[in-house]
Design a protein around this motif. Structure first.
Motif, mmCIF file in Angstrom:
data_model
loop_
_atom_site.group_PDB
_atom_site.id
_atom_site.type_symbol
_atom_site.label_atom_id
_atom_site.label_comp_id
_atom_site.label_asym_id
_atom_site.label_seq_id
_atom_site.Cartn_x
_atom_site.Cartn_y
_atom_site.Cartn_z
ATOM 1 N N ILE A 297 0.811 -1.204 0.035
ATOM 2 C CA ILE A 297 -0.015 -0.055 0.052
ATOM 3 C C ILE A 297 0.845 1.205 -0.198
ATOM 4 C CG2 ILE A 297 -1.576 1.397 1.284
ATOM 5 C CD1 ILE A 297 -2.631 -1.378 -0.091
ATOM 6 N N TYR A 298 1.785 1.173 0.766
ATOM 7 C CA TYR A 298 2.640 2.347 0.967
ATOM 8 C C TYR A 298 3.418 2.636 -0.546
ATOM 9 C CZ TYR A 298 6.419 5.905 2.130
ATOM 10 O OH TYR A 298 7.143 6.895 2.105
ATOM 11 N N CYS A 299 3.750 1.618 -1.289
ATOM 12 C CA CYS A 299 4.707 1.838 -2.601
ATOM 13 C C CYS A 299 3.717 2.205 -3.562
ATOM 14 C CB CYS A 299 4.810 0.185 -3.119
ATOM 15 S SG CYS A 299 5.824 0.304 -4.693
ATOM 16 N N GLY A 300 2.374 1.794 -3.468
ATOM 17 C CA GLY A 300 1.457 2.492 -4.422
ATOM 18 C C GLY A 300 1.102 3.914 -4.030
ATOM 19 N N MET A 301 0.806 4.183 -2.857
ATOM 20 C CA MET A 301 0.758 5.718 -2.663
ATOM 21 C C MET A 301 1.594 6.349 -2.808
ATOM 22 S SD MET A 301 -1.231 5.594 1.190
ATOM 23 C CE MET A 301 -1.687 7.151 1.135
ATOM 24 N N MET A 302 2.927 6.085 -2.637
ATOM 25 C CA MET A 302 4.130 6.620 -3.047
ATOM 26 C C MET A 302 4.468 6.881 -4.380
ATOM 27 S SD MET A 302 8.184 5.730 -2.324
ATOM 28 C CE MET A 302 8.267 4.462 -3.412
ATOM 29 N N THR A 303 4.200 6.028 -5.213
ATOM 30 C CA THR A 303 4.535 6.168 -6.628
ATOM 31 C C THR A 303 3.375 7.110 -7.389
ATOM 32 O OG1 THR A 303 3.348 3.973 -6.961
ATOM 33 C CG2 THR A 303 5.790 3.816 -6.802
ATOM 34 N N ASP A 304 2.337 6.802 -6.867
ATOM 35 C CA ASP A 304 1.066 7.366 -7.460
ATOM 36 C C ASP A 304 1.055 9.173 -7.238
ATOM 37 O OD1 ASP A 304 -0.307 6.064 -9.445
ATOM 38 O OD2 ASP A 304 -2.138 6.619 -8.543
ATOM 39 N N THR A 305 2.040 9.508 -6.289
ATOM 40 C CA THR A 305 2.002 11.020 -5.953
ATOM 41 C C THR A 305 3.461 11.468 -6.029
ATOM 42 O OG1 THR A 305 2.496 10.155 -3.439
ATOM 43 C CG2 THR A 305 0.410 10.865 -4.103
ATOM 44 N N GLY A 306 4.330 10.607 -6.957
ATOM 45 C CA GLY A 306 5.598 11.056 -7.205
ATOM 46 C C GLY A 306 6.582 11.275 -5.799
ATOM 47 N N GLY A 307 6.440 10.333 -4.794
ATOM 48 C CA GLY A 307 7.011 10.560 -3.613
ATOM 49 C C GLY A 307 6.168 11.635 -2.721
ATOM 50 N N PHE A 308 4.890 11.730 -2.876
ATOM 51 C CA PHE A 308 4.142 12.546 -2.211
ATOM 52 C C PHE A 308 4.600 14.116 -2.265
ATOM 53 C CE2 PHE A 308 4.641 8.714 0.389
ATOM 54 C CZ PHE A 308 3.128 8.500 0.251
ATOM 55 N N THR A 309 4.764 14.511 -3.844
ATOM 56 C CA THR A 309 5.194 15.545 -4.119
ATOM 57 C C THR A 309 3.829 16.288 -4.955
ATOM 58 O OG1 THR A 309 6.239 14.838 -6.092
ATOM 59 C CG2 THR A 309 7.436 15.033 -4.195
ATOM 60 N N TYR A 310 2.942 15.436 -5.277
ATOM 61 C CA TYR A 310 1.586 15.976 -6.209
ATOM 62 C C TYR A 310 0.216 15.254 -5.626
ATOM 63 C CZ TYR A 310 2.923 12.531 -9.468
ATOM 64 O OH TYR A 310 3.148 11.192 -10.260
ATOM 65 N N ASN A 311 -0.692 15.727 -5.984
ATOM 66 C CA ASN A 311 -2.045 15.221 -5.392
ATOM 67 C C ASN A 311 -1.919 14.433 -4.036
ATOM 68 O OD1 ASN A 311 -4.706 14.450 -5.893
ATOM 69 N ND2 ASN A 311 -4.015 12.361 -6.857
ATOM 70 N N SER A 312 -1.437 15.295 -2.853
ATOM 71 C CA SER A 312 -0.819 14.584 -1.532
ATOM 72 C C SER A 312 -0.924 15.682 -0.535
ATOM 73 C CB SER A 312 0.318 13.755 -1.744
ATOM 74 O OG SER A 312 1.431 14.537 -2.087
ATOM 75 N N THR A 313 -1.976 16.593 -0.461
ATOM 76 C CA THR A 313 -1.902 17.634 0.568
ATOM 77 C C THR A 313 -2.843 17.243 1.765
ATOM 78 O OG1 THR A 313 -3.547 19.095 -0.991
ATOM 79 C CG2 THR A 313 -0.983 19.344 -1.264
ATOM 80 N N ARG A 314 -3.784 16.365 1.235
ATOM 81 C CA ARG A 314 -4.870 16.058 2.303
ATOM 82 C C ARG A 314 -4.222 15.192 3.615
ATOM 83 N NH1 ARG A 314 -7.551 12.294 0.851
ATOM 84 N NH2 ARG A 314 -6.573 11.758 -1.019
ATOM 85 N N SER A 315 -4.710 15.870 4.655
ATOM 86 C CA SER A 315 -3.858 15.251 6.140
ATOM 87 C C SER A 315 -4.307 13.646 6.124
ATOM 88 C CB SER A 315 -4.442 16.048 7.295
ATOM 89 O OG SER A 315 -6.057 16.042 7.314
ATOM 90 N N GLU A 316 -5.538 13.252 5.601
ATOM 91 C CA GLU A 316 -5.843 11.845 5.735
ATOM 92 C C GLU A 316 -4.476 10.880 5.083
ATOM 93 O OE1 GLU A 316 -9.715 14.053 4.955
ATOM 94 O OE2 GLU A 316 -7.563 14.234 4.241
ATOM 95 N N ILE A 317 -4.029 11.528 3.940
ATOM 96 C CA ILE A 317 -2.943 10.709 3.342
ATOM 97 C C ILE A 317 -1.841 10.539 4.272
ATOM 98 C CG2 ILE A 317 -1.165 10.955 1.798
ATOM 99 C CD1 ILE A 317 -2.959 12.380 -0.217
ATOM 100 N N PHE A 318 -1.352 11.416 5.133
ATOM 101 C CA PHE A 318 -0.174 11.251 5.989
ATOM 102 C C PHE A 318 -0.718 10.638 7.285
ATOM 103 C CE2 PHE A 318 0.882 14.502 3.059
ATOM 104 C CZ PHE A 318 2.083 14.022 2.486
ATOM 105 N N PHE A 319 -2.027 10.648 7.532
ATOM 106 C CA PHE A 319 -2.288 9.873 8.691
ATOM 107 C C PHE A 319 -2.401 8.344 8.397
ATOM 108 C CE2 PHE A 319 -5.838 7.232 10.376
ATOM 109 C CZ PHE A 319 -5.730 7.394 11.660
ATOM 110 N N ILE A 320 -2.620 8.054 7.141
ATOM 111 C CA ILE A 320 -2.652 6.604 6.496
ATOM 112 C C ILE A 320 -1.093 6.256 6.703
ATOM 113 C CG2 ILE A 320 -2.932 5.269 4.682
ATOM 114 C CD1 ILE A 320 -5.415 6.739 3.888
ATOM 115 N N VAL A 321 -0.142 6.999 6.217
ATOM 116 C CA VAL A 321 1.102 6.805 6.217
ATOM 117 C C VAL A 321 1.802 6.486 7.628
ATOM 118 C CG1 VAL A 321 3.514 7.879 5.668
ATOM 119 C CG2 VAL A 321 1.595 8.095 4.231
ATOM 120 N N CYS A 322 1.323 6.962 8.579
ATOM 121 C CA CYS A 322 1.590 7.072 9.647
ATOM 122 C C CYS A 322 1.455 5.589 10.354
ATOM 123 C CB CYS A 322 1.035 7.973 11.067
ATOM 124 S SG CYS A 322 1.503 9.625 10.884
#
Length: 348
Positions: A173-198
């Protein structure tokens, strides 16, 4: 502030749970030219089925996945349609439940489409692309999500399965989230994303190693190819803040290309100051006059509109794709036409 990441209605949750429990032969599939999100969500759901339901599934993909994803847990269990056509047809024929992950239309599985369309098993779509267009027993579609992997995590969390989920699930799951956001550099400003990463980090995943496995895993030939494309093939329109490049079959032969060698390269021109739009085009090395297109943008410039209007595709605001049925030279002319058509918005 409490973060609520539930994504399913009670009806959807009950329907999903019931269909999985009743299924005896489950197939998980994703789109052609699978990327990190397609493979990560497919393997993640496979791992979830094992830990939460004690069920096995067949994971099938239309064609080869990039070399830099081969390290993912259980990737050796994936079956390719293009190399095991008869076996995959049999698997779909026997399936009573088919999980369609990271695609919104059966055409996205390309040559495998007739097999998927003909399958009698119930279909469940879990996807984050716009405009879902499939007949399913259940559609879980949320284009506002950063990735299908985010959706799969939210489903596992809401169903109460995350505590028992494996480290392998978290890595996928982390791999897919990371790659689809370019290492969390786009489409990844929502706080929920980083809650999930935690939460994923509580499974003791090594996020730095996952990054290296994906982004620092090229051959010397791949690095040379990337340099060649940026140095010799990149067309930059400084006044329009746009660029494009084309990867030909000859380039692939010259630099011993393997799938994944230019993954993410379309984002590199966006590092140029003021750049708003980047277009990459790649000749299919097996089919004549087939061009695969990726479109990336920043801020509010609509990459998806460019893909829709000029490249028979679509996608998200800043990340889209498509294809052309023409020569690579004709494709370059279309790219120039696309850039000029959006000139006024690009100049702003």
């Amino acid at each position: 502030m409490e973060i609520n990441i539930d994504i399913l209605t009670s009806e959807q949750l009950n329907a999903l749970d019931k269909m999985i429990k009743e299924a005896e032969h489950i197939v998980i599939c994703c789109h052609k030219s699978p990327d990190g999100d397609a493979i990560g969500s497919s393997l993640g759901f496979y791992q979830l089925l094992r830990s939460a339901y004690g069920k096995e599934a067949n994971v099938v993909i239309p064609d080869m996945m990039p070399d830099f994803l081969q390290w993912l847990p259980d990737s050796d269990k994936i079956m390719r349609y293009d190399t095991h056509e008869a076996a995959v047809k049999s698997i779909f024929s026997d399936a009573d439940l088919i999980l369609c992950l990271d695609f919104n239309d059966s055409s996205r599985v390309d040559d495998m489409q007739p097999v998927l369309d003909a399958a009698k098993g119930k279909k469940i779509m879990i996807d984050h692309h716009l405009d879902p267009n499939m007949e399913t027993a259940l559609t879980i579609s949320h284009p506002e999500m950063c990735s299908t992997c985010e959706l799969v995590f939210r489903i596992a969390w809401q169903m109460g399965f995350y505590d028992s989920a494996s480290k392998a699930f978290a890595e996928s799951i982390y791999c897919g989230m990371m790659t689809d956001t370019g290492g969390f550099t786009y489409n990844s400003t929502r706080s929920e994303i980083f809650f999930i990463v935690c939460q994923l980090l509580t499974k003791n995943i090594d996020k730095d190693k996952i990054y290296r496995n994906v982004f620092n895993n090229y051959s010397s030939w791949a690095i040379r190819l990337r340099g060649h494309l940026l140095c010799d093939k990149l067309n930059v329109f400084e006044d329009l803040h746009a660029s494009y490049y084309a990867l030909t079959k000859q380039d692939m032969d010259d630099y011993h290309f393997i799938k994944g060698d230019v993954e993410g390269l379309v984002n590199e021109p966006l590092r140029i100051k003021g750049m708003k739009l980047s277009i990459s085009m790649r000749e299919d090395n097996r089919k004549a006059n087939k061009i695969w297109v990726s479109v990336r943008s920043v801020d509010d410039f609509p990459a998806n509109k460019v893909a829709e209007q000029f490249f028979n595709g679509g996608g998200h605001l800043n990340a889209a794709g498509g294809h052309l049925e023409c020569s690579i030279d004709e494709a370059c002319l279309i790219a120039r036409k696309a850039i000029n058509a959006f000139a006024e918005k690009l100049k702003k």
